[in-house]
Design a protein around this motif. Structure first.
Motif, PDB file in Angstrom:
ATOM      1  N   GLU A 399     -32.201 108.176 -56.438  1.00 28.35           N
ATOM      2  CA  GLU A 399     -31.641 107.167 -56.844  1.00 28.35           C
ATOM      3  C   GLU A 399     -32.316 106.780 -57.591  1.00 28.35           C
ATOM      4  O   GLU A 399     -31.315 105.998 -58.733  1.00 28.35           O
ATOM      5  CB  GLU A 399     -32.533 106.104 -55.496  1.00 28.35           C
ATOM      6  CG  GLU A 399     -31.823 104.737 -55.641  1.00 28.35           C
ATOM      7  CD  GLU A 399     -32.964 103.280 -54.465  1.00 28.35           C
ATOM      8  OE1 GLU A 399     -32.297 102.837 -53.983  1.00 28.35           O
ATOM      9  OE2 GLU A 399     -33.938 103.011 -55.317  1.00 28.35           O
ATOM     10  N   LYS A 402     -29.799 108.685 -59.897  1.00 33.54           N
ATOM     11  CA  LYS A 402     -29.056 108.917 -60.265  1.00 33.54           C
ATOM     12  C   LYS A 402     -28.524 110.693 -59.851  1.00 33.54           C
ATOM     13  O   LYS A 402     -27.348 111.370 -60.055  1.00 33.54           O
ATOM     14  CB  LYS A 402     -27.809 108.257 -60.955  1.00 33.54           C
ATOM     15  CG  LYS A 402     -27.852 106.933 -61.001  1.00 33.54           C
ATOM     16  CD  LYS A 402     -27.604 106.052 -61.635  1.00 33.54           C
ATOM     17  CE  LYS A 402     -27.490 104.730 -62.000  1.00 33.54           C
ATOM     18  NZ  LYS A 402     -28.981 104.089 -61.237  1.00 33.54           N
ATOM     19  N   LYS A 403     -29.036 111.354 -58.122  1.00 34.44           N
ATOM     20  CA  LYS A 403     -28.724 112.471 -58.180  1.00 34.44           C
ATOM     21  C   LYS A 403     -28.169 112.964 -56.772  1.00 34.44           C
ATOM     22  O   LYS A 403     -29.090 112.033 -56.410  1.00 34.44           O
ATOM     23  CB  LYS A 403     -30.149 113.424 -58.224  1.00 34.44           C
ATOM     24  CG  LYS A 403     -31.037 113.209 -59.910  1.00 34.44           C
ATOM     25  CD  LYS A 403     -30.006 114.866 -60.645  1.00 34.44           C
ATOM     26  CE  LYS A 403     -30.894 114.886 -61.828  1.00 34.44           C
ATOM     27  NZ  LYS A 403     -29.913 114.668 -63.081  1.00 34.44           N
TER      28      LYS A 403
END
Lengths: 458, 56
Positions: A399, A402-403
């Motif tokens: 989160e 942002k992966k």
């Protein structure tokens, strides 16, 4: 919207109502958790596990001490490990995993979970089938049977599977409520069965119970073709049979409603009513039935028709939520499909699996594997939330950065299971003892992986 | 009325477990124990849902 994003948003939509932390006004009292754990752990499986301990030749001392120590450890795992994380995040396992591992690992986890649930529901269908087949004079499967034993067995399994699946599709909520009504009665049937079977073993007073227990029930001598169980087998099994729930953190979904982390101790109700008294009672029944392990006949021996009805209801009420959960987990593959279709598919897989008596006769091994396979993701969450912040690292990697994939979590899961498989197949370490090794390995692998991964990100 | 129904369901639970102990202490036969358990089951499943579902 690209196809990948569409899939992710559709998956998330399935869990729309679970994505927010539980608000303060929805928290539940201690009594609710006591009732929930007590009813969840007095189930159809209890009719099988007690007899399998007898079949594996555990001694009376080994059984009683193993159950006490193992169940205490299980309660402590819920109280000191699972509940603190649950009240800290107040999220379901799905959403916590989503934040840490990203949607793809979550997807794989859901599929694995669904398959395990299907097999578990299959075992419950088979348990009920042994009771339904009793008045039909159906030949019962024995300990050595792996494959379907007769046409009548397959027909009864299909009949029971079809009824249970249909009821799960049409009345999941109603059956869940009905299961709560059944719980106190089922527990008393277990107690009554055990007590009423004792005279058949020559025990007519509590004074000579221990003597009978040693000489006629838990004799320390395994039945033909069965491996020998010791205190350690019983202890580790009692501790880890619900490993997916406590160490694996599946019970975040329940304990996130707890006002305090100490509510984790409510699990003691389930452990000591279901995994102590009920297992002992069903073990007594097995010995009184001279080694018979099929739940239907042994329950009839203890309680007559009420015992047989109890086996049918126990199998049915346990299979119902399991089928529902399996359907829900399978829905991640085809989010557009209605829930009833997925429950139907889960029910069909479960019924096919139930045709194989190995699912019941090897239930101890299956339950241990089930916990082991799902446990690493719980350890990943523990390390992520409780250890990484203390080392100055970020929690919720997927989160925050942002992966779509947290490679260190995926590798920790994969390597742990591969090592456990190697230890089991090549070095002969029994599956019951692989839990502690797996926990330590996942802990170290995810910690190391996060150190490397996050240093590279920074 | 509710208390009456609850008492009947409680009687169902008592009939489920007490006969087993009576049989254990050789006071009743196995057949009597099984019949009383059956009666207890009927009492529990007829009367318990009436007040249980309201609680749920």
């Amino acid at each position: 919207m690209p196809r990948q994003s569409r899939l992710i948003s559709r998956l998330d939509a399935l869990y729309e109502f679970d994505r927010e932390p539980v608000p303060q006004n929805k928290l539940q009292g201690f009594g609710n958790f006591l009732g929930l754990y007590a009813s969840e752990h007095v189930a159809g499986t209890e009719f099988v596990i007690g007899p399998l301990f007898v079949a594996h030749g555990v001694s009376a001392t080994g059984l009683f001490l193993g159950l006490i120590v193992g169940n205490v450890l299980a309660v402590l795992s819920w109280a000191f490990y699972c509940a603190p994380i649950a009240v800290k995040t107040r999220l379901t396992l799905y959403w916590q995993l989503r934040k840490i591992c990203g949607p793809y690992i979550n997807f794989i986890y859901s599929i694995v979970n669904a398959v395990m649930f299907c097999f578990l529901a299959g075992a419950m269908i088979a348990v009920s089938a042994t009771a339904v087949g009793l008045p039909l004079k159906m030949p019962m499967p024995s300990l050595q049977d792996f494959y379907p034993t007769s046409v009548s067995w397959v027909l009864v399994v299909f009949l029971v599977g079809a009824i249970i699946t249909t009821l799960a599709i049409y009345g999941f909520e109603k059956i869940s409520q009905f299961a709560k009504v059944c719980a106190p009665w089922m527990f008393l049937v277990f107690v009554a069965c055990g007590v009423a079977a004792l005279p058949k073993l020559g025990c007519h007073s509590f004074g000579n119970f221990w003597e009978v227990a040693n000489e006629k029930i838990w004799t320390g001598i395994p039945m033909a073709g069965q491996s020998k169980f010791t205190f350690w087998h019983v202890m580790f099994f009692a501790w880890f049979c619900n490993m997916a729930m406590h160490i694996g953190l599946a019970d975040l979904s329940i304990l996130r409603y707890a006002k305090k982390w100490t509510y984790g101790f409510a699990s003691a109700a389930g452990m000591f009513l279901g995994h102590f008294i009920a297992w002992i009672a069903s073990g007594i029944l097995c010995a009184a039935a001279i080694g018979e392990v099929a739940p239907g006949p042994i329950a009839y021996l203890g309680a007559g028709v009420a015992g047989v009805v109890c086996v049918v209801i126990a199998g049915w009420t346990t299979a119902n939520p399991t089928l529902y959960r399996a359907g829900l987990a399978l829905q991640v593959v085809t989010p557009d499909w209605k829930r009833w279709k997925m429950t139907l598919i889960a029910g069909t897989i479960s019924t096919l699996a139930a045709c194989f008596p190995a699912l019941v006769m090897k239930l101890l091994e299956f339950v241990a594997i089930y916990g082991l396979v799902l446990m690493p993701m719980g350890v990943v969450i523990f390390v992520d939330l409780m250890i990484l912040p203390k080392l100055g690292l970020q929690s919720n990697y997927a989160e925050v950065f942002k992966k779509p994939v947290n490679i260190s979590a995926g590798l920790a899961w994969l390597i742990t299971l591969s090592v456990c498989l190697f230890l089991n197949l090549k070095l002969g370490i029994e599956v019951f003892f692989l839990g502690p090794i797996g926990i330590v390995l996942t802990f170290l692998l995810y910690l190391l992986g996060s150190l490397i991964l996050q240093k590279r990100q920074v | 009325m509710k208390i009456f129904v609850m008492l009947l369901s409680l009687l169902g639970l008592l009939l489920t477990v007490v006969p087993a102990f009576l049989h254990f202490f050789s006071q009743i036969s196995w057949n009597t124990h099984a019949q009383l358990m059956f009666a207890g089951m009927i009492l529990w499943f007829v009367f318990a849902p009436i007040w249980y579902f309201k609680k749920i």
